[in-house]
Motif scaffolding. Structure first.
Motif, PDB file in Angstrom:
ATOM      1  N   ALA A   1      56.901  -4.346  -2.355  1.00  0.00           N
ATOM      2  CA  ALA A   1      57.653  -3.106  -2.580  1.00  0.00           C
ATOM      3  C   ALA A   1      57.908  -2.905  -4.069  1.00  0.00           C
ATOM      4  CB  ALA A   1      58.973  -3.147  -1.813  1.00  0.00           C
TER       5      ALA A   1
ATOM      6  N   LEU B   1      60.345  -4.898  -6.576  1.00  0.00           N
ATOM      7  CA  LEU B   1      61.274  -5.651  -5.728  1.00  0.00           C
ATOM      8  C   LEU B   1      60.571  -6.730  -4.929  1.00  0.00           C
ATOM      9  CD1 LEU B   1      63.340  -2.636  -4.357  1.00  0.00           C
ATOM     10  CD2 LEU B   1      63.928  -4.138  -6.264  1.00  0.00           C
TER      11      LEU B   1
ATOM     12  N   ILE C   1      60.864  -7.379   0.526  1.00  0.00           N
ATOM     13  CA  ILE C   1      62.198  -6.911   0.905  1.00  0.00           C
ATOM     14  C   ILE C   1      62.390  -6.987   2.412  1.00  0.00           C
ATOM     15  CG2 ILE C   1      62.383  -5.363  -1.086  1.00  0.00           C
ATOM     16  CD1 ILE C   1      61.696  -3.042   0.805  1.00  0.00           C
TER      17      ILE C   1
ATOM     18  N   GLN D   1      68.934  -1.541   0.843  1.00  0.00           N
ATOM     19  CA  GLN D   1      67.778  -1.687  -0.045  1.00  0.00           C
ATOM     20  C   GLN D   1      66.492  -1.241   0.636  1.00  0.00           C
ATOM     21  OE1 GLN D   1      67.622  -2.914  -3.501  1.00  0.00           O
ATOM     22  NE2 GLN D   1      65.816  -1.698  -3.041  1.00  0.00           N
ATOM     23  N   GLN D   2      66.352  -1.597   1.895  1.00  0.00           N
ATOM     24  CA  GLN D   2      65.160  -1.188   2.637  1.00  0.00           C
ATOM     25  C   GLN D   2      65.106   0.325   2.823  1.00  0.00           C
ATOM     26  OE1 GLN D   2      65.695  -3.476   6.198  1.00  0.00           O
ATOM     27  NE2 GLN D   2      64.712  -5.326   5.369  1.00  0.00           N
TER      28      GLN D   2
ATOM     29  N   SER E   1      64.150   2.065  -0.485  1.00  0.00           N
ATOM     30  CA  SER E   1      62.727   1.889  -0.793  1.00  0.00           C
ATOM     31  C   SER E   1      61.861   2.790   0.086  1.00  0.00           C
ATOM     32  CB  SER E   1      62.329   0.420  -0.598  1.00  0.00           C
ATOM     33  OG  SER E   1      63.054  -0.422  -1.461  1.00  0.00           O
ATOM     34  N   SER E   2      62.216   2.910   1.356  1.00  0.00           N
ATOM     35  CA  SER E   2      61.451   3.773   2.260  1.00  0.00           C
ATOM     36  C   SER E   2      61.560   5.236   1.846  1.00  0.00           C
ATOM     37  CB  SER E   2      61.949   3.589   3.699  1.00  0.00           C
ATOM     38  OG  SER E   2      61.852   2.247   4.112  1.00  0.00           O
TER      39      SER E   2
ATOM     40  N   TYR F   1      62.273   6.265  -1.112  1.00  0.00           N
ATOM     41  CA  TYR F   1      61.602   6.385  -2.409  1.00  0.00           C
ATOM     42  C   TYR F   1      60.106   6.663  -2.219  1.00  0.00           C
ATOM     43  CZ  TYR F   1      59.336   4.710  -6.684  1.00  0.00           C
ATOM     44  OH  TYR F   1      58.545   4.592  -7.797  1.00  0.00           O
ATOM     45  N   TYR F   2      59.456   5.921  -1.299  1.00  0.00           N
ATOM     46  CA  TYR F   2      58.032   6.151  -1.053  1.00  0.00           C
ATOM     47  C   TYR F   2      57.799   7.550  -0.477  1.00  0.00           C
ATOM     48  CZ  TYR F   2      53.504   6.041   1.231  1.00  0.00           C
ATOM     49  OH  TYR F   2      52.235   6.354   1.640  1.00  0.00           O
TER      50      TYR F   2
ATOM     51  N   ILE G   1      54.362   1.451  -4.473  1.00  0.00           N
ATOM     52  CA  ILE G   1      54.430   1.165  -3.052  1.00  0.00           C
ATOM     53  C   ILE G   1      53.244   1.865  -2.392  1.00  0.00           C
ATOM     54  CG2 ILE G   1      55.758   1.458  -0.930  1.00  0.00           C
ATOM     55  CD1 ILE G   1      58.291   1.341  -2.524  1.00  0.00           C
TER      56      ILE G   1
END
Length: 524
Positions: free
Chosen positions: A292, A295, A298, A305-306, A309-310, A312-313, A326
């Motif tokens: 990720a 990071l 993860i 945090q997960q 990141s999801s 963000y993608y 990613i």
């Protein structure tokens, strides 16, 4: 610039009659608010379907009185005394309420808010991260019961079938069930409530049934079709047609709807991306959760945090930025990534087009510039074809910029009155110019109903600079009311010292042709 309301005098009666079609007058009693409140229960049908339903309804009523029922719905075997074939009775034998019932409207608002918040945002998050805490299970049970109650309510609310301006309320239980099944969302609502039974099984079983429970819970994703329907209405502006009041401007509401649709899509795609990464984590090639960006792995990180990141993608993909930190690491992720890219590209293009359209029509200045640009192109073509000199072209340009453009804008604005019915047009004009009319001596003592009818005869006449209204010696067949600006009086092409300023009347002699006003003036 002057704004004049012209009126052609005519004889008229003080008593007005309104005529409606039989079905509309019988069912709605002329209450237009009923149709607005029942917008979600209106079913558009073609002529043959409408006639078939009306004829079947009439035949059923006659058959019930005669003791037979040849045209009853095939949803149940007809027999004498079957309660769900009687008008106003549901398939459960309970009364069917009208779709504009205030309690149903409030309930519908509640369910809509629940779908737009819980179904659109919370449930995809719960399903993707498999949150099975006690509080989550209890909340799911509560929401499942609410959706079951919604199915029960929808079976007891009448539908409105509509063909053009012909409308008819459908209150027979079998027909309501048929429309809810074929034109409504009965199948989706029933299937999306199955997680309630999954929840019960989860509480009563061991860990071996967790996967079965998970997929049963996933059936509630079908309820997202309701959310997608709301998004469709928001993006196309259909939701504005269903609003009773415009609390915000059109541009503001459209921007808010775009923001909501983007948030829903972003949350759904981010949840889908995480769920796929977790399911493919143990693949030989790994999943995106192992790499990720900066990071790294993860998989065991906290939920926040997960989730970030999801999202963000999904956001970098939707915005076509795509930093590449990613990315997909296996075939399922590649397929899902392609689907996300296609959906994001379509939505992003729609959003950009919508924002550009809003910017071009967000204000009077922008709309005015668009109209002037089109007219300027026509003017350039005209001057080039006819070899018009530069001086004449400049004069023509100044005329369109300083005179025609403002006159055209006023004409377009007043053109709204042409779309209204006579009664609504008179009501609107009475509110706008009623106090001005009362300020004139001939109309000060006119009866209120006469003044109200008088406004229905008004016609807007926007005038720009140096436009002529009338000439001396013409037949006094029109009356002008100067609402804004001033009018110069000319004699032998010379301006008289004192112009006529608003509010004022032109052609007062025309008032004598209006019955009731002349008599009121004589009595005074």
């Amino acid at each position: 610039m002057s704004s004049i309301l012209g009126m052609e005098p005519a004889s008229f009666n003080t008593t007005q009659k309104k005529f409606r079609t039989k079905s509309e007058s019988a069912l709605y009693a002329g209450d237009g608010a009923n149709l607005q409140a029942a917008a979600g229960r209106i079913v558009e049908v073609n002529r043959l379907t409408f006639q078939s339903l009306v004829q079947r309804d009439a035949a059923d009523e006659k058959a019930i009185l005669e003791g037979s029922a040849p045209y009853l719905s095939e949803l149940a075997p007809p027999h004498q005394g079957c309660y769900w074939h009687h008008p106003g009775t549901s398939v459960m034998g309970l009364p069917v309420i009208m779709p504009w019932n205030r309690w149903y409207i409030r309930w519908n608002y509640f369910i809509t808010a629940l779908d737009m918040l819980y179904t659109a945002f919370i449930f995809p998050f719960i399903l993707a991260w498999e949150l099975t805490t006690g509080a989550m299970l209890i909340s799911e049970a509560v929401f499942a019961i609410i959706f079951l109650i919604d199915i029960f309510v929808n079976l007891h609310v009448a539908y409105i079938i509509r063909y053009k301006n012909d409308k008819r309320v459908v209150r027979r239980g079998s027909q309501v069930l048929y429309l809810y099944l074929t034109r409504g969302s009965l199948v989706i609502d029933v299937i999306s409530c199955i997680p309630w039974f999954a929840l019960t099984m989860y509480m009563l079983s061991d860990e071996h049934h967790s996967m079965v429970v998970y997929w049963l819970r996933a059936l509630r994703v079908l309820r997202l079709l309701h959310v997608f329907g709301y998004m469709y209405d928001c993006l196309l502006g259909i939701f504005v047609m269903r609003m009773s009041h415009l609390w915000l401007g059109i541009s503001t509401m459209f921007m808010l709807s775009l923001a909501y649709c983007a948030a829903v899509l972003l949350n759904f795609l981010g949840s889908l991306w995480f769920r796929l990464g977790e399911d493919t984590y143990h693949f030989e090639t790994g999943s995106w959760l192992m790499f990720a960006g900066g990071l790294y792995d993860i998989f065991d990180s906290n939920v926040a945090q997960q989730y970030v990141s999801s999202i963000y993608y999904a956001l970098t993909t939707m915005s076509t930025t795509g930093y590449g930190d990613i990315y997909a690491h296996n075939t399922p992720e590649q397929i899902t990534a392609m689907v996300i890219m296609i959906a994001s590209a379509i939505f992003f293009a729609f959003v950009v087009g919508g924002i550009v359209q809003i910017m071009l029509q967000s204000g009077a200045e922008a709309r005015r510039a668009g109209v002037f640009k089109e007219k300027l192109q026509e003017m350039e073509d005209f001057t080039q074809i006819n070899c018009v000199s530069r001086e004449a072209t400049t004069s023509l340009f100044r005329f369109y910029r300083d005179d025609w453009l403002w006159h055209q804008e006023d004409t377009d604005l007043w053109g709204i009155l042409d779309d209204l019915t006579t009664s609504l047009r008179g009501e609107l004009l009475l509110e706008m110019v009623g106090p001005t009319l009362r300020s004139f001596e001939p109309l000060r003592t006119a009866p209120p109903h006469l003044l109200a009818h008088l406004t229905t005869l008004l016609e807007p006449v926007p005038l720009s600079v140096e436009r002529e209204v009338c000439h001396q010696g013409e037949e006094a067949e029109c009356l002008w009311m100067l609402q804004e600006g001033e009018v110069a009086l000319l004699e032998d092409h010379r301006h008289l010292p004192v112009p006529l300023q608003a509010p004022a009347l032109l052609g007062v002699m025309a008032l004598r042709a209006v019955p009731g006003i002349a008599e009121a003036g004589q009595e005074k």
